[in-house]
Design an enzyme around this catalytic site. Structure first.
Site, PDB file in Angstrom:
ATOM      1  N   SER A 191       0.845  -1.197   0.000  1.00  0.00           N
ATOM      2  CA  SER A 191       0.000   0.000   0.000  1.00  0.00           C
ATOM      3  C   SER A 191       0.882   1.250   0.000  1.00  0.00           C
ATOM      4  CB  SER A 191      -0.963  -0.039   1.190  1.00  0.00           C
ATOM      5  OG  SER A 191      -1.895   1.008   1.125  1.00  0.00           O
ATOM      6  N   ASP A 200      -9.104  -4.827  -6.101  1.00  0.00           N
ATOM      7  CA  ASP A 200      -8.601  -3.608  -5.460  1.00  0.00           C
ATOM      8  C   ASP A 200      -9.057  -2.392  -6.268  1.00  0.00           C
ATOM      9  OD1 ASP A 200      -7.138  -1.540  -4.297  1.00  0.00           O
ATOM     10  OD2 ASP A 200      -5.289  -2.709  -4.152  1.00  0.00           O
ATOM     11  N   HIS A 245      -8.268  -4.188  -1.573  1.00  0.00           N
ATOM     12  CA  HIS A 245      -6.943  -3.632  -1.286  1.00  0.00           C
ATOM     13  C   HIS A 245      -6.314  -4.268  -0.053  1.00  0.00           C
ATOM     14  CE1 HIS A 245      -3.695  -0.750  -1.305  1.00  0.00           C
ATOM     15  NE2 HIS A 245      -3.978  -0.391  -0.071  1.00  0.00           N
TER      16      HIS A 245
END
Length: 374
Positions: free
Chosen positions: A149, A319, A352
């Site tokens: 991330s 995601d 995600h």
């Protein structure tokens, strides 16, 4: 304002006058980190983990802090990032409130919290602080830098700015820059915090602060961290009990998904500083790997100039925050530079956050990659 520092945290001091990329400098600043597993005699088995926006350095349990870490299923003895083989260093990001210097920290020049006098933060600053930490620990070259991330952004910045520091790279749901959808979501999150009367232009003290804004910001974020597919399977249209609905009053939460968002938002607001949230969120939006640095070619050019030998790039098909196309971009750019790249799209409903919660799918490729690197 509060900092939330795990008990096993250790600290590396940054050099006085630590220059920030967008202006200003820090004095008396520090970086919090934790280590897992032993450094070998050759000092060549170190793996650096760079985190997303909210985690601390406590990636896994340790003898002096047996509390499960935020990546407990991934890091540890016999786990995908096997601490029987690797010396894992997890760094808390500069600008956070989990031990590294940030807006909630005391400015040694004034004796008061920095608040909004903290210099503008960039992903490059986070990367430079992490690189300093690694070198201060006596490690000249990492076996691997792992970024997920926001940590994926930080890892790419580190590889671009400190090209000799890492031999290989694992990118999990990372990005070379933020896309408009992600920027829009984080803009709304920041607006929710800044619009809360309790924010007081960043001058709140311990206590409530902009709590309502933080709750809304976190709920918005959580909606993007998972997928609609998961929400449907997990909650459907299940309603909370009559008594709980009555306690909430008219227009209060009625569905289990609302209760879930509220519970996790409350927990997050209890342990994260709002100003740190603003700084880190803004840094993510501002980051663009193609900005600055010599050589030109934008982000693809920057990726092609990185000197990693191997890379594993993974992302979830579901995601919506860092979509799979961004993982493909990273893989293609590193491959163009001569790296041996494995690109692995993952079929998972977890969106995600899959790298955190779907270790069944993310763990084995990570373990396989590190076994090749060893």
């Amino acid at each position: 304002m509060r900092e939330f520092i795990p008990p096993a945290s250790r600290f590396i001091e940054l050099p006085d006058g630590f220059a920030m990329r967008r202006g200003g400098a820090l004095y008396g600043a520090r970086i919090a980190y934790e280590t897992f597993g032993s450094l070998n005699a050759a000092r060549d088995n170190a793996v650096l983990v760079l985190t997303g926006l909210s985690p601390d350095a406590h990636a896994a349990s340790r003898p002096d802090d047996p509390t499960p870490g935020w990546w407990e299923a991934m890091v540890g003895p016999g786990k995908p990032v096997d601490t029987d083989l690797w010396h894992v260093i997890c760094v808390n990001s500069l600008g956070s409130c989990k031990g590294s210097t940030g807006p909630a920290s005391t400015d040694p020049r004034t004796g008061e919290p920095y608040r909004l006098s903290f210099p503008e933060l960039s992903i490059e600053d986070i990367a430079d602080a992490a690189a300093h930490t690694v070198r201060a620990l006596g490690i000249s070259r990492l076996a691997c830098v792992v970024g997920a991330s926001m940590g994926g952004m930080s890892a790419l910045a580190l590889l671009a700015r400190h090209p000799e520091l890492a031999r290989t790279h694992i990118s999990l749901s990372g990005a070379v820059h933020a896309l408009p959808f992600s920027i829009a979501v984080r803009s709304l999150q920041r607006e929710a915090i800044r619009s809360d009367p309790g924010w007081l232009q960043g001058h709140y003290d311990e206590g409530e602060g902009p709590r309502r804004g933080m709750l809304t910001a976190r709920k918005l974020g959580m909606m993007t961290y998972r997928s609609a597919q998961e929400w449907d399977c997990r909650f459907g249209r299940t309603r909370i009990g009559e008594r709980r609905r009555a306690d909430q009053g008219r227009f209060g939460p009625e569905f289990e998904v609302e209760s879930y968002l509220d519970f996790h938002a409350q927990r997050f607001a209890d342990r994260f500083d709002p100003n740190s949230y603003l700084y880190l969120s803004h840094a993510m939006d501002q980051f663009d790997l193609g900005d600055g640095g010599g050589g030109g070619g934008g982000a693809p050019g920057a990726l092609s100039r990185m000197r990693v030998e191997r890379a594993l790039v993974m992302g979830a098909r579901t995601d919506i925050l860092f979509p799979l196309s961004q993982q493909q971009e990273i893989a293609d750019g590193l491959s163009a530079g001569g790296a041996d790249v494995s690109f692995l799209p993952v079929d998972t409903p977890a969106g995600h956050d899959a790298f955190l919660v779907d270790i069944e799918r993310f763990g084995p490729p990570v373990a396989k990659f590190l076994a090749i690197v060893a």
